[in-house]
Design a protein around this motif. Structure first.
Motif, PDB file in Angstrom:
ATOM      1  N   ILE A  32       0.635  -1.127  -0.136  1.00  0.00           N
ATOM      2  CA  ILE A  32      -0.099  -0.133   0.032  1.00  0.00           C
ATOM      3  C   ILE A  32       0.877   1.211   0.037  1.00  0.00           C
ATOM      4  CG2 ILE A  32      -1.768   1.306   1.405  1.00  0.00           C
ATOM      5  CD1 ILE A  32      -2.668  -1.507   2.424  1.00  0.00           C
ATOM      6  N   VAL A  33       0.678   1.945  -1.018  1.00  0.00           N
ATOM      7  CA  VAL A  33       1.370   3.413  -1.171  1.00  0.00           C
ATOM      8  C   VAL A  33       0.357   4.613  -1.052  1.00  0.00           C
ATOM      9  CG1 VAL A  33       3.439   2.242  -1.889  1.00  0.00           C
ATOM     10  CG2 VAL A  33       1.524   3.218  -3.638  1.00  0.00           C
ATOM     11  N   GLY A  34       0.947   5.815  -0.771  1.00  0.00           N
ATOM     12  CA  GLY A  34      -0.060   6.895  -0.602  1.00  0.00           C
ATOM     13  C   GLY A  34      -0.063   7.651  -1.867  1.00  0.00           C
ATOM     14  N   SER A  35       0.855   7.335  -3.175  1.00  0.00           N
ATOM     15  CA  SER A  35       0.548   8.017  -4.275  1.00  0.00           C
ATOM     16  C   SER A  35       1.534   7.334  -5.174  1.00  0.00           C
ATOM     17  CB  SER A  35       1.220   9.375  -3.964  1.00  0.00           C
ATOM     18  OG  SER A  35       2.841   9.545  -3.888  1.00  0.00           O
ATOM     19  N   ARG A  36       1.224   7.676  -6.657  1.00  0.00           N
ATOM     20  CA  ARG A  36       2.091   7.182  -7.548  1.00  0.00           C
ATOM     21  C   ARG A  36       3.466   7.177  -7.519  1.00  0.00           C
ATOM     22  NH1 ARG A  36      -1.134   8.244 -13.086  1.00  0.00           N
ATOM     23  NH2 ARG A  36      -3.082   7.835 -12.271  1.00  0.00           N
ATOM     24  N   GLY A  37       3.986   8.554  -6.942  1.00  0.00           N
ATOM     25  CA  GLY A  37       5.310   8.956  -6.947  1.00  0.00           C
ATOM     26  C   GLY A  37       6.144   7.750  -5.824  1.00  0.00           C
ATOM     27  N   GLN A  38       5.434   7.128  -5.066  1.00  0.00           N
ATOM     28  CA  GLN A  38       6.067   6.006  -4.441  1.00  0.00           C
ATOM     29  C   GLN A  38       6.404   4.688  -5.153  1.00  0.00           C
ATOM     30  OE1 GLN A  38       3.283   6.849  -0.935  1.00  0.00           O
ATOM     31  NE2 GLN A  38       4.988   6.371   0.093  1.00  0.00           N
ATOM     32  N   VAL A  39       5.902   4.735  -6.312  1.00  0.00           N
ATOM     33  CA  VAL A  39       6.024   3.470  -7.098  1.00  0.00           C
ATOM     34  C   VAL A  39       7.199   3.683  -8.064  1.00  0.00           C
ATOM     35  CG1 VAL A  39       4.922   1.882  -8.934  1.00  0.00           C
ATOM     36  CG2 VAL A  39       3.464   3.128  -7.168  1.00  0.00           C
ATOM     37  N   MET A  40       8.208   2.679  -7.740  1.00  0.00           N
ATOM     38  CA  MET A  40       9.326   2.960  -8.606  1.00  0.00           C
ATOM     39  C   MET A  40       9.559   2.035  -9.670  1.00  0.00           C
ATOM     40  SD  MET A  40      10.567   5.750  -7.428  1.00  0.00           S
ATOM     41  CE  MET A  40      10.339   6.893  -5.993  1.00  0.00           C
ATOM     42  N   GLU A  41       8.540   1.900 -10.228  1.00  0.00           N
ATOM     43  CA  GLU A  41       8.572   1.023 -11.628  1.00  0.00           C
ATOM     44  C   GLU A  41       8.736   1.685 -12.995  1.00  0.00           C
ATOM     45  OE1 GLU A  41       8.818  -2.348 -10.936  1.00  0.00           O
ATOM     46  OE2 GLU A  41       8.192  -2.202  -8.786  1.00  0.00           O
ATOM     47  N   ARG A  42       9.406   1.086 -13.683  1.00  0.00           N
ATOM     48  CA  ARG A  42       9.527   1.849 -15.190  1.00  0.00           C
ATOM     49  C   ARG A  42       8.489   1.547 -16.043  1.00  0.00           C
ATOM     50  NH1 ARG A  42      15.740   1.981 -17.114  1.00  0.00           N
ATOM     51  NH2 ARG A  42      16.581   2.757 -15.111  1.00  0.00           N
ATOM     52  N   GLU A  43       8.078   0.044 -15.662  1.00  0.00           N
ATOM     53  CA  GLU A  43       6.890  -0.544 -16.537  1.00  0.00           C
ATOM     54  C   GLU A  43       5.766  -1.032 -15.431  1.00  0.00           C
ATOM     55  OE1 GLU A  43       8.289  -3.542 -19.288  1.00  0.00           O
ATOM     56  OE2 GLU A  43       9.406  -2.091 -20.324  1.00  0.00           O
ATOM     57  N   ALA A  44       4.704  -0.767 -15.772  1.00  0.00           N
ATOM     58  CA  ALA A  44       3.441  -1.073 -14.975  1.00  0.00           C
ATOM     59  C   ALA A  44       2.140  -1.112 -15.662  1.00  0.00           C
ATOM     60  CB  ALA A  44       3.570  -0.415 -13.685  1.00  0.00           C
ATOM     61  N   LEU A  45       1.146  -2.006 -15.030  1.00  0.00           N
ATOM     62  CA  LEU A  45      -0.106  -1.822 -15.732  1.00  0.00           C
ATOM     63  C   LEU A  45      -0.769  -1.062 -14.531  1.00  0.00           C
ATOM     64  CD1 LEU A  45      -2.399  -2.876 -17.450  1.00  0.00           C
ATOM     65  CD2 LEU A  45      -2.767  -4.828 -16.112  1.00  0.00           C
ATOM     66  N   LEU A  46      -1.309   0.134 -15.169  1.00  0.00           N
ATOM     67  CA  LEU A  46      -1.990   0.821 -14.235  1.00  0.00           C
ATOM     68  C   LEU A  46      -3.496   0.733 -14.392  1.00  0.00           C
ATOM     69  CD1 LEU A  46      -2.001   3.413 -12.214  1.00  0.00           C
ATOM     70  CD2 LEU A  46      -1.941   4.819 -14.428  1.00  0.00           C
ATOM     71  N   ILE A  47      -4.284   0.571 -13.191  1.00  0.00           N
ATOM     72  CA  ILE A  47      -5.633   0.416 -13.067  1.00  0.00           C
ATOM     73  C   ILE A  47      -6.235   1.643 -12.503  1.00  0.00           C
ATOM     74  CG2 ILE A  47      -7.449  -0.956 -12.232  1.00  0.00           C
ATOM     75  CD1 ILE A  47      -5.625  -2.550 -14.077  1.00  0.00           C
ATOM     76  N   THR A  48      -6.839   2.511 -13.294  1.00  0.00           N
ATOM     77  CA  THR A  48      -7.094   3.734 -12.983  1.00  0.00           C
ATOM     78  C   THR A  48      -8.368   4.382 -13.492  1.00  0.00           C
ATOM     79  OG1 THR A  48      -6.132   6.071 -12.784  1.00  0.00           O
ATOM     80  CG2 THR A  48      -5.742   5.157 -14.813  1.00  0.00           C
ATOM     81  N   ARG A  49      -8.728   5.629 -13.186  1.00  0.00           N
ATOM     82  CA  ARG A  49     -10.145   6.294 -13.873  1.00  0.00           C
ATOM     83  C   ARG A  49      -9.717   7.124 -14.806  1.00  0.00           C
ATOM     84  NH1 ARG A  49     -14.200   7.866 -10.040  1.00  0.00           N
ATOM     85  NH2 ARG A  49     -15.213   7.976 -11.751  1.00  0.00           N
ATOM     86  N   LEU A  50     -10.860   7.493 -15.634  1.00  0.00           N
ATOM     87  CA  LEU A  50     -10.426   8.390 -16.566  1.00  0.00           C
ATOM     88  C   LEU A  50     -10.078   9.673 -16.338  1.00  0.00           C
ATOM     89  CD1 LEU A  50     -11.028   9.115 -19.549  1.00  0.00           C
ATOM     90  CD2 LEU A  50     -13.137   9.644 -19.364  1.00  0.00           C
ATOM     91  N   GLY A  51      -9.155  10.340 -16.844  1.00  0.00           N
ATOM     92  CA  GLY A  51      -8.680  11.641 -16.493  1.00  0.00           C
ATOM     93  C   GLY A  51      -7.304  11.717 -15.693  1.00  0.00           C
ATOM     94  N   ASN A  52      -7.004  10.602 -15.302  1.00  0.00           N
ATOM     95  CA  ASN A  52      -5.517  10.367 -14.381  1.00  0.00           C
ATOM     96  C   ASN A  52      -4.733  10.208 -15.411  1.00  0.00           C
ATOM     97  OD1 ASN A  52      -7.128  10.719 -12.106  1.00  0.00           O
ATOM     98  ND2 ASN A  52      -6.983   8.471 -11.635  1.00  0.00           N
ATOM     99  N   ASP A  53      -3.465  10.774 -15.462  1.00  0.00           N
ATOM    100  CA  ASP A  53      -2.338  10.485 -16.264  1.00  0.00           C
ATOM    101  C   ASP A  53      -1.510   9.307 -16.441  1.00  0.00           C
ATOM    102  OD1 ASP A  53      -1.393  11.557 -13.767  1.00  0.00           O
ATOM    103  OD2 ASP A  53       0.357  12.018 -14.788  1.00  0.00           O
ATOM    104  N   VAL A  54      -0.994   8.867 -17.328  1.00  0.00           N
ATOM    105  CA  VAL A  54      -0.386   7.711 -17.241  1.00  0.00           C
ATOM    106  C   VAL A  54       0.960   7.750 -17.518  1.00  0.00           C
ATOM    107  CG1 VAL A  54      -0.143   5.228 -18.203  1.00  0.00           C
ATOM    108  CG2 VAL A  54      -2.379   6.454 -17.946  1.00  0.00           C
ATOM    109  N   PRO A  55       2.035   7.185 -16.604  1.00  0.00           N
ATOM    110  CA  PRO A  55       3.561   7.759 -16.747  1.00  0.00           C
ATOM    111  C   PRO A  55       4.002   6.953 -18.100  1.00  0.00           C
ATOM    112  CG  PRO A  55       3.025   7.016 -14.455  1.00  0.00           C
ATOM    113  CD  PRO A  55       1.528   6.995 -15.184  1.00  0.00           C
TER     114      PRO A  55
END
Length: 151
Positions: A32-55
């Protein structure tokens, strides 16, 4: 060769020079992390809502009730997408950015069952699941259950 030790009802093999079984387990396949900034992955599958940016370098699955998106009540379909991603990318990462939204549509118990299954697949495929949420979004007992997934 490593040492095979019994811990409770499980057997864990410790390789020479490796960490203790507890430390290996705490390397966590679910965090469990508080924000995407705490995820240090170069590649990932992001499950998100519309309107959120994708790294850059990340794939995304947009969850929403509008046509063309994966519906928030479609947890089995979402699980299939995640398992396929992990199967095709052993060691891959999955970032779930909308657990509160999924809980509203499915209930907390169904969300936890879903997360348990995803965590099991992450362990199987040596991947990692990041759950982006905060303690304030849940009641005390619910957050404790979510934290229990990290163990």
């Amino acid at each position: 060769m490593g040492v095979l030790r019994a811990i409770g009802s499980m057997f864990i093999q410790t390789l020479p020079g490796s960490q203790s079984p507890y430390q290996l387990h705490r390397a966590m396949n679910f965090e469990i992390v508080g924000s995407r900034g705490q995820v240090m992955e170069r590649e990932a599958l992001l499950i998100t809502r519309l309107g959120n940016d994708v790294p850059d370098g990340w794939e995304s699955v947009l969850v929403g009730s509008a046509p063309g998106f994966l519906g928030p009540r479609e947890l089995p379909k979402l699980r299939e997408v995640i398992v396929s991603y992990l199967r095709n990318r052993p060691g891959g990462a999955v970032v779930i950015d909308c657990p509160e939204y999924l809980a509203v549509y499915n209930g907390f118990k169904a969300l936890v069952r879903f997360l348990h299954a995803i965590r099991d697949y992450a362990i199987l495929y040596k991947g990692k699941v990041y759950l982006i949420t905060g303690e304030a979004a849940w009641d005390r007992k619910e957050y404790a259950v979510l934290r229990g997934l990290e163990v």
